[in-house]
Design a protein around this motif. Sequence first.
Motif, PDB file in Angstrom:
ATOM      1  N   ALA A  72     -75.071   5.487 -24.873  1.00 45.69           N
ATOM      2  CA  ALA A  72     -74.097   6.535 -25.157  1.00 45.69           C
ATOM      3  C   ALA A  72     -74.588   7.893 -24.672  1.00 45.69           C
ATOM      4  O   ALA A  72     -73.825   8.660 -24.065  1.00 45.69           O
ATOM      5  CB  ALA A  72     -73.809   6.576 -26.662  1.00 45.69           C
ATOM      6  N   ILE A  73     -75.854   8.208 -24.900  1.00 45.94           N
ATOM      7  CA  ILE A  73     -76.396   9.508 -24.482  1.00 45.94           C
ATOM      8  C   ILE A  73     -76.348   9.654 -22.969  1.00 45.94           C
ATOM      9  O   ILE A  73     -75.862  10.654 -22.429  1.00 45.94           O
ATOM     10  CB  ILE A  73     -77.842   9.671 -25.008  1.00 45.94           C
ATOM     11  N   ILE A  74     -76.844   8.644 -22.248  1.00 49.05           N
ATOM     12  CA  ILE A  74     -76.871   8.718 -20.781  1.00 49.05           C
ATOM     13  C   ILE A  74     -75.458   8.712 -20.214  1.00 49.05           C
ATOM     14  O   ILE A  74     -75.133   9.482 -19.305  1.00 49.05           O
ATOM     15  CB  ILE A  74     -77.702   7.559 -20.205  1.00 49.05           C
ATOM     16  N   GLY A  75     -74.597   7.852 -20.754  1.00 53.01           N
ATOM     17  CA  GLY A  75     -73.232   7.760 -20.237  1.00 53.01           C
ATOM     18  C   GLY A  75     -72.413   9.004 -20.483  1.00 53.01           C
ATOM     19  O   GLY A  75     -71.680   9.471 -19.604  1.00 53.01           O
ATOM     20  N   LEU A  76     -72.538   9.597 -21.669  1.00 55.75           N
ATOM     21  CA  LEU A  76     -71.738  10.773 -22.013  1.00 55.75           C
ATOM     22  C   LEU A  76     -72.230  12.050 -21.338  1.00 55.75           C
ATOM     23  O   LEU A  76     -71.535  13.066 -21.368  1.00 55.75           O
ATOM     24  CB  LEU A  76     -71.734  10.970 -23.533  1.00 55.75           C
ATOM     25  N   LEU A  77     -73.407  11.998 -20.742  1.00 55.81           N
ATOM     26  CA  LEU A  77     -73.935  13.180 -20.062  1.00 55.81           C
ATOM     27  C   LEU A  77     -74.013  12.992 -18.552  1.00 55.81           C
ATOM     28  O   LEU A  77     -74.598  13.823 -17.860  1.00 55.81           O
ATOM     29  CB  LEU A  77     -75.332  13.510 -20.606  1.00 55.81           C
ATOM     30  N   GLY A  78     -73.377  11.930 -18.031  1.00 55.76           N
ATOM     31  CA  GLY A  78     -73.479  11.673 -16.596  1.00 55.76           C
ATOM     32  C   GLY A  78     -72.154  11.475 -15.887  1.00 55.76           C
ATOM     33  O   GLY A  78     -72.122  10.901 -14.803  1.00 55.76           O
ATOM     34  N   TRP A  79     -71.058  11.974 -16.474  1.00 53.52           N
ATOM     35  CA  TRP A  79     -69.721  11.706 -15.933  1.00 53.52           C
ATOM     36  C   TRP A  79     -69.225  12.782 -14.973  1.00 53.52           C
ATOM     37  O   TRP A  79     -68.199  12.605 -14.321  1.00 53.52           O
ATOM     38  CB  TRP A  79     -68.722  11.580 -17.084  1.00 53.52           C
ATOM     39  N   MET A  80     -69.917  13.912 -14.851  1.00 51.98           N
ATOM     40  CA  MET A  80     -69.343  15.079 -14.171  1.00 51.98           C
ATOM     41  C   MET A  80     -69.142  14.856 -12.674  1.00 51.98           C
ATOM     42  O   MET A  80     -68.119  15.253 -12.105  1.00 51.98           O
ATOM     43  CB  MET A  80     -70.234  16.302 -14.403  1.00 51.98           C
ATOM     44  N   GLY A  81     -70.100  14.205 -12.018  1.00 49.33           N
ATOM     45  CA  GLY A  81     -69.950  13.954 -10.583  1.00 49.33           C
ATOM     46  C   GLY A  81     -68.764  13.053 -10.291  1.00 49.33           C
ATOM     47  O   GLY A  81     -68.003  13.298  -9.336  1.00 49.33           O
ATOM     48  N   THR A  82     -68.587  12.025 -11.112  1.00 53.64           N
ATOM     49  CA  THR A  82     -67.445  11.131 -10.931  1.00 53.64           C
ATOM     50  C   THR A  82     -66.137  11.875 -11.164  1.00 53.64           C
ATOM     51  O   THR A  82     -65.141  11.648 -10.453  1.00 53.64           O
ATOM     52  CB  THR A  82     -67.548   9.933 -11.891  1.00 53.64           C
ATOM     53  N   ALA A  83     -66.108  12.772 -12.159  1.00 53.46           N
ATOM     54  CA  ALA A  83     -64.890  13.530 -12.443  1.00 53.46           C
ATOM     55  C   ALA A  83     -64.490  14.388 -11.240  1.00 53.46           C
ATOM     56  O   ALA A  83     -63.306  14.443 -10.866  1.00 53.46           O
ATOM     57  CB  ALA A  83     -65.103  14.404 -13.677  1.00 53.46           C
ATOM     58  N   ARG A  84     -65.444  15.062 -10.628  1.00 55.36           N
ATOM     59  CA  ARG A  84     -65.134  15.876  -9.443  1.00 55.36           C
ATOM     60  C   ARG A  84     -64.639  15.005  -8.291  1.00 55.36           C
ATOM     61  O   ARG A  84     -63.709  15.369  -7.563  1.00 55.36           O
ATOM     62  CB  ARG A  84     -66.367  16.664  -9.020  1.00 55.36           C
ATOM     63  N   LEU A  85     -65.278  13.864  -8.103  1.00 55.56           N
ATOM     64  CA  LEU A  85     -64.892  12.956  -7.024  1.00 55.56           C
ATOM     65  C   LEU A  85     -63.464  12.443  -7.222  1.00 55.56           C
ATOM     66  O   LEU A  85     -62.644  12.465  -6.293  1.00 55.56           O
ATOM     67  CB  LEU A  85     -65.874  11.794  -6.968  1.00 55.56           C
ATOM     68  N   VAL A  86     -63.154  11.979  -8.425  1.00 52.75           N
ATOM     69  CA  VAL A  86     -61.829  11.430  -8.710  1.00 52.75           C
ATOM     70  C   VAL A  86     -60.770  12.530  -8.629  1.00 52.75           C
ATOM     71  O   VAL A  86     -59.658  12.294  -8.138  1.00 52.75           O
ATOM     72  CB  VAL A  86     -61.822  10.752 -10.094  1.00 52.75           C
ATOM     73  N   ARG A  87     -61.092  13.706  -9.088  1.00 49.89           N
ATOM     74  CA  ARG A  87     -60.131  14.814  -8.994  1.00 49.89           C
ATOM     75  C   ARG A  87     -59.739  15.058  -7.545  1.00 49.89           C
ATOM     76  O   ARG A  87     -58.563  15.231  -7.215  1.00 49.89           O
ATOM     77  CB  ARG A  87     -60.742  16.084  -9.585  1.00 49.89           C
ATOM     78  N   GLY A  88     -60.724  15.089  -6.655  1.00 51.81           N
ATOM     79  CA  GLY A  88     -60.419  15.307  -5.241  1.00 51.81           C
ATOM     80  C   GLY A  88     -59.540  14.212  -4.666  1.00 51.81           C
ATOM     81  O   GLY A  88     -58.609  14.478  -3.890  1.00 51.81           O
ATOM     82  N   GLN A  89     -59.815  12.970  -5.058  1.00 54.84           N
ATOM     83  CA  GLN A  89     -58.992  11.858  -4.586  1.00 54.84           C
ATOM     84  C   GLN A  89     -57.557  11.976  -5.090  1.00 54.84           C
ATOM     85  O   GLN A  89     -56.594  11.753  -4.343  1.00 54.84           O
ATOM     86  CB  GLN A  89     -59.610  10.534  -5.050  1.00 54.84           C
ATOM     87  N   PHE A  90     -57.384  12.322  -6.355  1.00 51.58           N
ATOM     88  CA  PHE A  90     -56.041  12.427  -6.930  1.00 51.58           C
ATOM     89  C   PHE A  90     -55.275  13.602  -6.333  1.00 51.58           C
ATOM     90  O   PHE A  90     -54.054  13.503  -6.122  1.00 51.58           O
ATOM     91  CB  PHE A  90     -56.133  12.564  -8.452  1.00 51.58           C
ATOM     92  N   LEU A  91     -55.962  14.720  -6.072  1.00 47.45           N
ATOM     93  CA  LEU A  91     -55.284  15.858  -5.450  1.00 47.45           C
ATOM     94  C   LEU A  91     -54.725  15.484  -4.087  1.00 47.45           C
ATOM     95  O   LEU A  91     -53.642  15.947  -3.696  1.00 47.45           O
ATOM     96  CB  LEU A  91     -56.252  17.032  -5.313  1.00 47.45           C
ATOM     97  N   SER A  92     -55.448  14.654  -3.370  1.00 49.79           N
ATOM     98  CA  SER A  92     -54.986  14.233  -2.049  1.00 49.79           C
ATOM     99  C   SER A  92     -53.886  13.180  -2.124  1.00 49.79           C
ATOM    100  O   SER A  92     -52.865  13.273  -1.443  1.00 49.79           O
ATOM    101  CB  SER A  92     -56.175  13.692  -1.242  1.00 49.79           C
ATOM    102  N   LEU A  93     -54.069  12.188  -2.999  1.00 48.95           N
ATOM    103  CA  LEU A  93     -53.148  11.056  -3.030  1.00 48.95           C
ATOM    104  C   LEU A  93     -51.826  11.377  -3.722  1.00 48.95           C
ATOM    105  O   LEU A  93     -50.815  10.726  -3.432  1.00 48.95           O
ATOM    106  CB  LEU A  93     -53.824   9.872  -3.734  1.00 48.95           C
ATOM    107  N   ARG A  94     -51.819  12.353  -4.622  1.00 43.86           N
ATOM    108  CA  ARG A  94     -50.574  12.630  -5.354  1.00 43.86           C
ATOM    109  C   ARG A  94     -49.470  13.164  -4.457  1.00 43.86           C
ATOM    110  O   ARG A  94     -48.288  13.171  -4.862  1.00 43.86           O
ATOM    111  CB  ARG A  94     -50.843  13.615  -6.496  1.00 43.86           C
TER     112      ARG A  94
END
Length: 293
Positions: free
Chosen positions: A161-183
């Motif tokens: 839980a500690i490692i997972g809850l503190l390691g999501w930020m890079g994925t969030a930026r990556l997915v945001r960029g993909q969604f901005l393009s695909l939408r």
Amino acid sequence: MSDATLAPTRARAADTPWRLFLRRFLRHRLAVTGLAVLTVLGLLALLAPVIAPYAFDGQDLEIMGQPQPPSREHLMGTDQLGRDAFTRVLYGARVSLAVGLASALLSTLLGTLVGALAGYYRGVVDSVLMRLTDVVLCIPLLPLVILLSGMLRPNVTLLVAIIGLLGWMGTARLVRGQFLSLREREFVEASRALGGSNNRIMFRHILPNALGPIIVATTLAVGSGIMLESALSFLGLGVQPPTPTWGNLLNYASQWLQSAPWLALFPGLMILITVLSVNFLGDGLRDALDPRS
């Protein structure tokens, strides 16, 4: 038009996305090797109770007091308490690999959700979520994890839980960029015109088209999770003995580096081989999922 001219066209038409992906991936020899190594390590970890010649906390009372070098009876030697090092490395793989995989999946799920909401809705939602992401990114990860681990003295579940809850930020930026393009693509506009709900558009239409980068990010996060768990366990802030992990095996071996270096050699090699294999696999997946390759 001749049959010779039509043959390549038919062959290309028969190529499905899965076949193209598989062909590209198999061309990446290091990635294939990495996948094979990880598969073997995973099987060894799962079958540790069957393969291991001793219990992970079993002691040979006749050789207690001084670590013993590798031998026919103990392939990787023994520690000061007469415990078989090979057995403990196998059982350590169960914890280290489980923490790396589970924490990577948790951080990917959280990062994907945050990035999808920010990239799809934009505006205020995007601003709030991305500023939150920026704030968490500004916090040094390792000191924060060390602080939380020191306060909570985590077991395997808490460590994930500690490692997972503190390691999501890079994925969030990556997915945001993909969604901005695909939408803005035509298939999204068509679904919206047909009355598709926001949730359906996000998770039924956009997300499957963004899975390639997400899969690669998840693969690389496994290696980061294993390294972080090993670092915490080495510092005595991860999973506590007698449960073995590669990190706390290194921690124990640090006091025997001069007289019994094999105690540090084997768990260190396991960490090195695993992280390298994960990185090779991530590189191969990235190349195979890239439509330009």
